[in-house]
Design an enzyme around this catalytic site. Structure first.
Site, PDB file in Angstrom:
ATOM      1  N   LYS A 131       0.837  -1.199   0.000  1.00  0.00           N
ATOM      2  CA  LYS A 131       0.000   0.000   0.000  1.00  0.00           C
ATOM      3  C   LYS A 131       0.875   1.254   0.000  1.00  0.00           C
ATOM      4  CE  LYS A 131      -3.867   1.777   2.848  1.00  0.00           C
ATOM      5  NZ  LYS A 131      -4.678   1.453   4.061  1.00  0.00           N
ATOM      6  N   SER A 211      -9.556   1.461   3.814  1.00  0.00           N
ATOM      7  CA  SER A 211      -8.806   2.301   2.890  1.00  0.00           C
ATOM      8  C   SER A 211      -7.813   1.547   2.005  1.00  0.00           C
ATOM      9  CB  SER A 211      -8.030   3.355   3.688  1.00  0.00           C
ATOM     10  OG  SER A 211      -7.064   2.739   4.538  1.00  0.00           O
ATOM     11  N   SER A 235      -9.760  -1.196   7.718  1.00  0.00           N
ATOM     12  CA  SER A 235      -9.191  -0.905   6.400  1.00  0.00           C
ATOM     13  C   SER A 235      -8.482  -2.073   5.736  1.00  0.00           C
ATOM     14  CB  SER A 235      -8.222   0.283   6.497  1.00  0.00           C
ATOM     15  OG  SER A 235      -8.946   1.475   6.675  1.00  0.00           O
TER      16      SER A 235
END
Length: 542
Positions: A131, A211, A235
């Site tokens: 990420k 997220s 997330s």
């Protein structure tokens, strides 16, 4: 579903969509690699060996690498071709933010090490996407923010170093909800001012959730073997459920947060997002370790060095006591009931329990975000564009015309307004932090102890909120698809601190018995039909 991603013997090189089965000859024809392996050179159109990237597991890749049927260099090339076909072109999933220009060098080194008998672990030679709030040296760490578009760290994050030490290849970085969904209220999951919107490959009309949206979409569509996400509250678990993945939200402290753009140290953690439980266990094994710069990791000393793949057994649910929390309705309820029936069939004793997830003490995220983001930015080189949260807020206001804050920045501003030096504010924050952790743990522990339970199971990502406050681990696993529209369903196992090995064992036993997972090209074939390499069907738009 049969998950064998390795195939031997002559066969055609296309399957359902013609895209995700990539044979040696196919890749060579695309001009991505002139392939030879240490034991053979492919010179015909009927290769003896091929790989279905969409379904292959890390264990199967390791078998192929160990047997010298493929190389890591070939594998990196294959994933890059797939990213080109699906990420920017084709359906335009927008899951991958940037590729690592050194990935091919890392792959060649992994191949050299393997040829010398130096295989460093279950992730050796395996391409990983992380990420884009995780530092990778020589790549910007943007958190999806225009303000950080040119923010380069001086070093890898601790977890990135752990991946490299285990022989993994950093393929690149994935998009995310901007600042891990701590920019403003109401921002769509998967959206950032820098990169735009990530799409869900199972249904592009639906949220990829967040997220860790890009990590979820990329893992589901096999743009890498595995991906890494981060979670403060939901997330990892939420996009894992939305993208039909196995997601591990570890105990806070199992994985270092050094070199990760933070929200809140009390709850932040990174974790695996994968297409199978084995892959999640292999990746978790590589990610863990004690980091002197992250004091929370000292609590993991009793589990340091754990090989989480060793905990995987088809019999792991025998004589286990599971508490089932909640009873969803409709098609989700049918899928959840079917999943619980599998737990029983595999030897678990199942009982219905109630966990109070409401009315937890006030959130501590606003306070910790300002404190922790300022600390992260202070670690960056002197040339870094942003020094404080206030710099980010002011940059956004000055660049609204460029789309810096399309949906506003209410959360950034609320956090920036907090006076970290005010004794009363600090005392209130500390009380809410400690009370939040103790209350969440007390509610979960009391239910587990009263029933003599080994774990709790929630529908969807239902464990996310209370599990985050308690700092406890959860493992999400796919349980099927809505027959009305194909959208994924999942469930989540939750346990007490540092019980990841047991939870992964339960998830594995369920996965192997249920065989519910399906790749997105099976559930949503129209999205992939015109993204195949080579000749396009005449029905495809120009």
């Amino acid at each position: 579903m049969n998950r064998s991603g390795l195939r031997s013997g002559p066969r055609r090189t296309a399957s359902r969509t013609g895209l995700y089965v990539i044979s040696f000859a196919t890749v060579a024809a695309l001009g991505t690699v002139a392939l030879t392996t240490p034991t053979q050179a492919v010179s015909t159109g009927r290769p003896p060996f091929s790989i279905d990237l969409e379904t292959v597991t890390v264990s199967q890749l390791q078998q192929a690498l160990g047997a010298r049927k493929i190389t890591s260099e070939w594998l990196v090339n294959a994933y890059i071709e797939r990213i080109r076909a699906l990420n920017g072109d084709g359906p335009g999933l927008n899951a991958v933010r940037v590729l690592n220009g050194s990935a091919m060098d890392e792959a060649r080194q992994a191949d050299r090490d393997r040829s010398r008998g130096r295989v460093r672990g279950p992730m050796h030679g395996i391409p990983v996407l992380v990420k884009d709030n995780i530092d990778v040296n020589r790549l910007p760490t943007t958190a999806g923010a225009l303000a950080l578009a040119n923010s380069y760290p001086s070093d890898d994050a601790f977890l990135t170093k752990r991946l490299r030490a285990g022989g993994a290849i950093i393929l690149g970085k994935t998009n995310l909800t901007e600042f891990a969904n701590f920019t403003t209220s109401g921002m769509p999951s998967g959206y950032s001012g820098l990169a735009g919107q990530v799409l869900n490959p199972y249904d592009v009309s639906q949220t990829p959730s967040g997220s860790s949206s890009g990590s979820g979409s990329a893992a589901a569509s096999a743009l890498a073997a595995v991906t890494v996400g981060t979670e403060t509250s939901g997330s990892i678990l939420s996009p894992s459920v939305a993208n039909s993945l196995v997601g591990v939200k570890p105990t806070v402290g199992l994985i270092s947060r050094t070199g990760i753009v933070p929200i809140a140290a009390s709850q932040d953690t990174a974790g695996p997002m994968t297409r199978s439980v084995y892959d999640a266990a292999a990746l978790l094994t590589a990610l863990t370790g004690i980091d002197p710069q992250d004091p929370a990791t000292a609590a993991s000393r009793d589990v340091v060095g754990t090989d989480y793949t060793a905990a995987l057994s088809k019999d792991a649910l025998k004589n286990v006591r599971i508490g089932v929390v909640g009873a969803p309705t409709g098609n989700q309820g049918i899928a959840f009931t079917r999943a619980v029936d599998v737990l029983r069939a595999q030897g678990a004793t199942v009982s219905t329990v109630t966990v109070d997830t409401s009315g937890l003490p006030a959130s501590i995220l606003n306070y910790e975000f300002k404190r922790d983001l300022n600390a992260y930015l202070a670690r960056l080189p002197a040339r870094a564009p942003m020094k404080t949260l206030n710099d980010v807020v002011r940059f956004n206001l000055a660049h609204t015309g460029e789309g810096a804050i399309k949906f506003g920045q209410t959360l950034l501003e609320a956090s920036d307004d907090i006076d970290l030096d005010d004794p009363a504010t600090k005392a209130a924050y500390e009380a809410d932090r400690d009370n939040g952790i103790s209350t969440a743990r007390r509610r979960l522990d009391s239910v587990l102890q009263a029933g003599g339970l080994d774990a709790l199971v929630f529908a969807g990502n239902g464990s996310a909120g209370i599990g985050a406050r308690a700092q406890y681990p959860s493992v999400a696993v796919p349980i099927g698809y809505d027959p009305a529209n194909g959208r994924p369903f999942g469930m989540t196992f939750l346990g007490t601190a540092f019980t990841e090995a047991r939870l992964l064992g339960y998830a594995y036993a369920y996965e192997q018995a249920s065989r519910e997972w399906r790749p997105p090209s099976v559930i949503n074939p129209s999205l992939f039909r015109c993204a195949q390499p080579g000749r396009r069907p005449q029905s495809c738009a120009p």
